[in-house]
Design a protein around this motif. Structure first.
Motif, PDB file in Angstrom:
ATOM      1  N   SER A  63      -1.537  58.148   0.127  1.00 50.62           N
ATOM      2  CA  SER A  63      -2.872  58.610   0.505  1.00 50.62           C
ATOM      3  C   SER A  63      -3.022  60.113   0.323  1.00 50.62           C
ATOM      4  O   SER A  63      -4.098  60.592  -0.019  1.00 50.62           O
ATOM      5  CB  SER A  63      -3.162  58.267   1.966  1.00 50.62           C
ATOM      6  N   ALA A 120      -7.292  50.165  -3.269  1.00 53.68           N
ATOM      7  CA  ALA A 120      -8.205  50.698  -2.253  1.00 53.68           C
ATOM      8  C   ALA A 120      -9.267  49.674  -1.845  1.00 53.68           C
ATOM      9  O   ALA A 120      -9.786  49.727  -0.738  1.00 53.68           O
ATOM     10  CB  ALA A 120      -8.869  51.973  -2.767  1.00 53.68           C
ATOM     11  N   GLU A 121      -9.560  48.709  -2.738  1.00 56.89           N
ATOM     12  CA  GLU A 121     -10.576  47.683  -2.422  1.00 56.89           C
ATOM     13  C   GLU A 121     -10.174  46.847  -1.211  1.00 56.89           C
ATOM     14  O   GLU A 121     -11.021  46.262  -0.546  1.00 56.89           O
ATOM     15  CB  GLU A 121     -10.797  46.732  -3.604  1.00 56.89           C
ATOM     16  N   LEU A 140      -9.330  47.879   1.510  1.00 52.30           N
ATOM     17  CA  LEU A 140      -9.848  48.531   2.709  1.00 52.30           C
ATOM     18  C   LEU A 140     -11.356  48.353   2.884  1.00 52.30           C
ATOM     19  O   LEU A 140     -11.891  48.735   3.922  1.00 52.30           O
ATOM     20  CB  LEU A 140      -9.504  50.024   2.684  1.00 52.30           C
ATOM     21  N   ASP A 141     -12.029  47.768   1.904  1.00 51.70           N
ATOM     22  CA  ASP A 141     -13.464  47.529   2.023  1.00 51.70           C
ATOM     23  C   ASP A 141     -13.725  46.641   3.230  1.00 51.70           C
ATOM     24  O   ASP A 141     -13.089  45.604   3.412  1.00 51.70           O
ATOM     25  CB  ASP A 141     -14.024  46.863   0.760  1.00 51.70           C
ATOM     26  N   SER A 152     -13.116  47.480   6.244  1.00 48.31           N
ATOM     27  CA  SER A 152     -12.250  47.880   7.355  1.00 48.31           C
ATOM     28  C   SER A 152     -12.721  49.249   7.863  1.00 48.31           C
ATOM     29  O   SER A 152     -13.506  49.917   7.202  1.00 48.31           O
ATOM     30  CB  SER A 152     -10.796  47.969   6.892  1.00 48.31           C
ATOM     31  N   PRO A 153     -12.233  49.682   8.994  1.00 47.32           N
ATOM     32  CA  PRO A 153     -12.625  51.009   9.494  1.00 47.32           C
ATOM     33  C   PRO A 153     -11.920  52.167   8.782  1.00 47.32           C
ATOM     34  O   PRO A 153     -12.147  53.315   9.123  1.00 47.32           O
ATOM     35  CB  PRO A 153     -12.234  50.963  10.974  1.00 47.32           C
ATOM     36  N   PHE A 154     -11.107  51.878   7.775  1.00 49.20           N
ATOM     37  CA  PHE A 154     -10.310  52.912   7.123  1.00 49.20           C
ATOM     38  C   PHE A 154     -10.840  53.229   5.731  1.00 49.20           C
ATOM     39  O   PHE A 154     -11.243  52.341   4.989  1.00 49.20           O
ATOM     40  CB  PHE A 154      -8.848  52.468   7.021  1.00 49.20           C
ATOM     41  N   THR A 155     -10.798  54.515   5.390  1.00 52.47           N
ATOM     42  CA  THR A 155     -11.208  54.942   4.055  1.00 52.47           C
ATOM     43  C   THR A 155      -9.998  55.199   3.154  1.00 52.47           C
ATOM     44  O   THR A 155     -10.141  55.330   1.946  1.00 52.47           O
ATOM     45  CB  THR A 155     -12.065  56.224   4.122  1.00 52.47           C
ATOM     46  N   SER A 156      -8.836  55.312   3.759  1.00 50.17           N
ATOM     47  CA  SER A 156      -7.591  55.485   3.000  1.00 50.17           C
ATOM     48  C   SER A 156      -6.471  54.782   3.762  1.00 50.17           C
ATOM     49  O   SER A 156      -6.665  54.309   4.884  1.00 50.17           O
ATOM     50  CB  SER A 156      -7.257  56.972   2.821  1.00 50.17           C
ATOM     51  N   TYR A 157      -5.298  54.771   3.168  1.00 47.27           N
ATOM     52  CA  TYR A 157      -4.138  54.142   3.796  1.00 47.27           C
ATOM     53  C   TYR A 157      -3.352  55.096   4.695  1.00 47.27           C
ATOM     54  O   TYR A 157      -2.286  54.729   5.199  1.00 47.27           O
ATOM     55  CB  TYR A 157      -3.203  53.565   2.727  1.00 47.27           C
TER      56      TYR A 157
END
Length: 153
Positions: free
Chosen positions: A33, A46-47, A49-50, A52-57
């Motif tokens: 990340s 990264a898809e 995380l779509d 989810s509350p996260f924009t990155s890992y």
């Protein structure tokens, strides 16, 4: 040698395996990340995380390493040192693995690793029960040995 020794050794192996791999996986997610050039090599798409509350890992990686890896490392050390809280920590680690995977499966697509770590959590709980003597595996043999020795006395 006690009858719970094989279960204790197996529990140490499972706790150690999950601790090391969760710490390494968490570090890989966090580094991926923070260093975009490594993103495709050590992090899932990264898809995932779509939705989810996260924009990155980054946060999931830190949680994986510190929470799941940390509780397993603590359980490992406590069991290795034969501390009274070792089996409680082992049970907490097993439940943490099951909860982690359950939540993960609601957020990202299924992978074989999820099945491996779900099994590890379930095995941990079973081993804790064995060490505590709460599972009847082998208990019928011990019962017959006790009744034979009391009959001979």
């Amino acid at each position: 040698m006690t009858s719970t020794r094989p279960a204790r050794v197996a529990l140490l192996w499972v706790e150690g395996f999950v601790a090391v791999t969760a710490l390494a996986g968490g570090a890989a997610l966090a580094v991926g990340s923070l260093m975009p050039e490594l993103d495709l090599v050590i992090t899932p798409p990264a898809e995932y995380l779509d939705g989810s509350p996260f924009t990155s890992y980054l946060l999931p990686g830190l949680a994986l390493g510190l929470v799941l890896g940390g509780v397993h490392a603590l359980a490992f050390v406590l069991l290795l040192r034969r501390r009274p809280a070792a089996l409680f920590a082992g049970a907490a680690a097993g439940y943490a693995a099951l909860i982690w995977i359950f939540v993960q499966m609601t957020v990202i697509p299924f992978s074989v690793l999820q099945a491996v770590y779900f099994a590890a959590g379930a095995i941990e709980l079973g081993l804790v029960l064995l060490v505590l003597g709460l599972l009847p595996i082998g208990s019928s043999r011990r019962r017959s040995e006790r009744s034979e020795s009391s009959a001979n006395a």
